[in-house]
Design an enzyme around this catalytic site. Structure first.
Site, PDB file in Angstrom:
ATOM      1  N   GLU A   1     -35.793  28.705 -34.496  1.00 18.75           N
ATOM      2  CA  GLU A   1     -36.132  27.519 -33.711  1.00 18.75           C
ATOM      3  C   GLU A   1     -37.030  26.617 -34.549  1.00 18.75           C
ATOM      4  O   GLU A   1     -38.037  27.067 -35.106  1.00 18.75           O
ATOM      5  CB  GLU A   1     -36.846  27.910 -32.416  1.00 18.75           C
ATOM      6  CG  GLU A   1     -37.590  26.792 -31.707  1.00 18.75           C
ATOM      7  CD  GLU A   1     -36.723  25.577 -31.385  1.00 18.75           C
ATOM      8  OE1 GLU A   1     -37.207  24.443 -31.492  1.00 18.75           O
ATOM      9  OE2 GLU A   1     -35.539  25.776 -31.033  1.00 18.75           O
ATOM     10  N   ALA A   2     -36.667  25.331 -34.633  1.00 16.55           N
ATOM     11  CA  ALA A   2     -37.413  24.400 -35.477  1.00 16.55           C
ATOM     12  C   ALA A   2     -38.789  24.068 -34.904  1.00 16.55           C
ATOM     13  O   ALA A   2     -39.726  23.792 -35.663  1.00 16.55           O
ATOM     14  CB  ALA A   2     -36.602  23.120 -35.668  1.00 16.55           C
TER      15      ALA A   2
ATOM     16  N   ALA B   1     -24.467  23.155 -24.625  1.00 14.78           N
ATOM     17  CA  ALA B   1     -23.811  22.135 -23.797  1.00 14.78           C
ATOM     18  C   ALA B   1     -22.765  21.336 -24.567  1.00 14.78           C
ATOM     19  O   ALA B   1     -21.927  20.673 -23.953  1.00 14.78           O
ATOM     20  CB  ALA B   1     -24.847  21.188 -23.206  1.00 14.78           C
TER      21      ALA B   1
ATOM     22  N   HIS C   1     -28.853  14.936 -20.728  1.00 17.63           N
ATOM     23  CA  HIS C   1     -27.699  15.722 -20.267  1.00 17.63           C
ATOM     24  C   HIS C   1     -26.499  15.512 -21.179  1.00 17.63           C
ATOM     25  O   HIS C   1     -25.377  15.357 -20.724  1.00 17.63           O
ATOM     26  CB  HIS C   1     -27.343  15.333 -18.828  1.00 17.63           C
ATOM     27  CG  HIS C   1     -28.480  15.451 -17.867  1.00 17.63           C
ATOM     28  ND1 HIS C   1     -28.481  14.837 -16.626  1.00 17.63           N
ATOM     29  CD2 HIS C   1     -29.652  16.111 -17.949  1.00 17.63           C
ATOM     30  CE1 HIS C   1     -29.613  15.110 -16.003  1.00 17.63           C
ATOM     31  NE2 HIS C   1     -30.344  15.879 -16.792  1.00 17.63           N
TER      32      HIS C   1
ATOM     33  N   THR D   1     -27.878  19.620 -16.498  1.00 18.60           N
ATOM     34  CA  THR D   1     -27.113  20.525 -17.359  1.00 18.60           C
ATOM     35  C   THR D   1     -27.836  21.814 -17.726  1.00 18.60           C
ATOM     36  O   THR D   1     -27.231  22.681 -18.368  1.00 18.60           O
ATOM     37  CB  THR D   1     -26.708  19.798 -18.655  1.00 18.60           C
ATOM     38  OG1 THR D   1     -27.871  19.179 -19.241  1.00 18.60           O
ATOM     39  CG2 THR D   1     -25.660  18.745 -18.367  1.00 18.60           C
ATOM     40  N   ASN D   2     -29.101  21.989 -17.351  1.00 18.73           N
ATOM     41  CA  ASN D   2     -29.800  23.202 -17.791  1.00 18.73           C
ATOM     42  C   ASN D   2     -29.207  24.469 -17.175  1.00 18.73           C
ATOM     43  O   ASN D   2     -28.917  25.442 -17.879  1.00 18.73           O
ATOM     44  CB  ASN D   2     -31.291  23.130 -17.461  1.00 18.73           C
ATOM     45  CG  ASN D   2     -32.042  24.312 -18.040  1.00 18.73           C
ATOM     46  OD1 ASN D   2     -32.038  24.558 -19.242  1.00 18.73           O
ATOM     47  ND2 ASN D   2     -32.672  25.097 -17.175  1.00 18.73           N
TER      48      ASN D   2
ATOM     49  N   ALA E   1     -29.722  27.784 -24.274  1.00 20.31           N
ATOM     50  CA  ALA E   1     -28.671  28.730 -24.655  1.00 20.31           C
ATOM     51  C   ALA E   1     -29.181  29.757 -25.645  1.00 20.31           C
ATOM     52  O   ALA E   1     -28.883  30.954 -25.540  1.00 20.31           O
ATOM     53  CB  ALA E   1     -27.477  27.972 -25.238  1.00 20.31           C
TER      54      ALA E   1
END
Length: 573
Positions: A46-47, A546, A512, A557-558, A26
């Protein structure tokens, strides 16, 4: 040029129009789409590590998911309970600690789910998210290499293709024969034909590399935008809260970059950290169930009972079988999850087409994995629900993640029947000649002991594979170590008690996870965000990942997450 990794200079106030917390599927979409407006400054935090365009690590680029087995790409010390903390141990789960998130490490399956999944979202209060509204977004994001027409797109950033006939292992042909001989329909396009049947799985990849969200949405041209800043290695610790006139507003975040704490402000903060970690950020900020937060010592700014609740996931089990030499995939042919059977359990209270039996051609990256295939009987539309919560451990707030699988007994009943069906497939006249030994996986620790990619594991796996080649009968004790003593596929079919124990003790889940910040109507006390991802009860904050899905689609779920981010990004713009 979009700056990378090092983070902004110290001791400077950094202000943006949008801060995106999390560079998973996302987050990559949002960074791309929101930065198309050149007057808007966008920061993506982003970590994990970066995956620079055309210089991605080889295991990330590969069309077989080698990256899944690289611990460097997984969040450290992230653990869950498949049931509750009282009834199951904490186990580590892989979640992408890398730009692209799960899309950079998972199996690349590109299923949309079923139309009814999205109509259900709308029925549950997510106005505008029915199938007729989301189909155009699915079409916009894809370039389907195999199908066109009213259901498919041809110029989107994500390429989707299915295995070619010459890429299929013998087992896939045997499964087709099994279905054909029992009048089970063969489905050519699982993203366009939503009936029951057996079909090859669509995969999100280019001809020669993975199609992660980072590769597809954050290419060199996008990164060259002067208004887009990408900081990797950036761990967001907290959301910044201000209160004016009794109304709370999220004004930014605090993050650690290169060991230094830094603060950022923005007109809007968008949390895209995934269904396991997005609710944690909200809970730590005081957004969540009031009594639970007070017990943990957190000041409540928005009492929203739904934050962290509604946690669910597809539920799976695994049956592994040692292939005869003639049934193995050809040398160099690396298929992961290749095909699946979709069917209806017909259990009262359960929707149609609620069950899947996927076929995994190669169970591992090493020589042993190329000799083992598996079925993964899956509850695709689970009814059980768990929760993400906080507990105070000596002054440190830590998450507790409990899926509570099979807490709705209909999930257990369906799962037992699914294992019986998968076992019947293995024991059928079409499939039985292709394998030597088959066992239900009860000892996941032993099953995954060669998973980490290393020279030592490659050599160990090669040694075991060589033994199986030279002494095929050794497969029974070797695979038997992965199951309970005396339990094999035939025993599951004949012994209901053994089947019950296997299903009860061995259930787990893929990546997911959904539902912990779910969308819903304003008058729904359990809804966390509105249909545009805006968090109820506070200003300046959205959740887009998600976690806002009211229920999990009947598919990986991607692709739905990409669709969801595309849709909300368009609404924000």
């Amino acid at each position: 040029m979009a700056k990378q990794s090092t983070g902004p200079a110290r001791s400077v106030t950094h202000s943006y129009d949008y801060i995106i917390v999390g560079g998973g599927s996302a987050g990559c979409v949002l960074a791309n789409r929101l930065s198309t407006v050149s007057s808007r400054r966008v920061l993506l935090l982003e970590a994990g590590r970066d995956t620079a365009p055309d210089a991605e690590p080889p295991d990330v680029r590969a069309t077989y998911p080698f990256s899944y087995f690289n611990k460097a790409y997984n969040w450290p010390n992230l653990s869950v309970h498949w049931k509750t903390a009282d009834t199951s141990p904490a186990v580590n789960v892989p979640q992408g600690f890398i730009l692209g998130g799960g899309s950079s490490i998972m199996g690349m399956i590109a299923l949309r789910g079923l139309p009814e999944d999205y109509d259900e979202w709308q029925d549950q209060g997510a106005a505008g998210w029915g199938w007729d509204q989301v189909l155009p977004i699915f079409k916009k994001l894809e370039t389907d290499q195999d199908f066109d027409g009213d259901l498919h797109g041809k110029d989107g950033p994500v390429p989707i293709r299915r295995p070619k006939p010459e890429e299929l292992p013998p087992m896939a042909g045997a499964l087709r024969d099994y279905c054909r001989n029992r009048h089970i329909p063969l489905i050519d396009d699982l993203n366009g034909d939503f009936t029951e049947g057996f079909g090859l799985l669509p995969i999100s990849r280019f001809a020669d590399k993975r199609a992660s969200a980072a590769i597809c949405y954050l290419d060199s041209d996008v990164r060259a935008r002067s208004n887009l800043h990408i900081a990797t290695g950036a761990l967001v610790r907290s959301l910044t809260v201000e209160c004016t006139g009794g109304r709370h507003r999220i004004t930014g975040v605090s993050a650690v970059i290169d060991g230094e704490s830094q603060c950022f402000t923005a007109g809007q903060v968008i949390v895209s950290a995934g269904a396991l970690q997005s609710p944690v950020l909200l809970l730590r900020a005081g957004i969540g169930p009031g009594p639970q937060l007070k017990q943990a010592g957190v000041d409540v700014i928005a009492d929203r009972s739904g934050v962290g609740g509604n946690l669910h996931n597809h539920q799976l089990l695994s049956l592994v079988f040692h292939l005869h030499r003639h049934a193995r995939p050809a040398n160099g042919m690396r298929g992961h999850t290749t095909a699946m059977l979709r069917y209806s359990s017909n259990i009262p209270g359960c929707p149609p087409r609620d069950m899947y039996i996927p076929f995994v051609a190669n169970t591992g990256w090493h020589a042993l994995g190329q000799r083992l295939s598996s079925f993964t009987p899956t509850v695709a539309k689970p009814l059980s629900r768990g929760r993400v919560s906080l507990f105070n451990n000596d002054g440190c707030l830590r998450p507790r993640i409990e899926f509570d699988f099979h807490s709705d007994d209909r999930d257990r009943v369906r799962h037992m029947d699914c294992v019986r069906r998968a076992a019947a497939m293995l024991l059928s006249a079409e499939v039985r000649p292709l394998w030597r030994t088959a066992v239900p996986i009860s000892n996941s620790g032993r099953a995954t002991r060669f998973n980490s990619i290393s020279t030592a594991n490659a050599l160990r796996a090669r040694a075991v594979a060589t033994v199986l080649d030279l002494i095929p009968a050794a497969s029974r004790p070797v695979l038997g170590a992965l199951s309970k003593p005396g339990v094999d596929i035939l025993r599951l079919v004949e012994d209901d008690d053994a089947l019950f124990e296997f299903v009860r003790d061995s259930v787990s889940g893929p990546g997911h996870h959904v539902g912990t910040c779910r969308m819903g109507a304003a008058d729904d006390p359990d809804a966390v965000v509105d249909p545009q991802g805006r968090v109820y009860g506070v200003d300046g904050l959205r959740v887009v990942d998600a976690s806002i899905m009211p229920s999990v689609p009947r598919g990986n779920t991607n692709l739905p997450t990409l669709m969801l981010a595309e849709k909300i990004a368009a609404e924000i713009r």
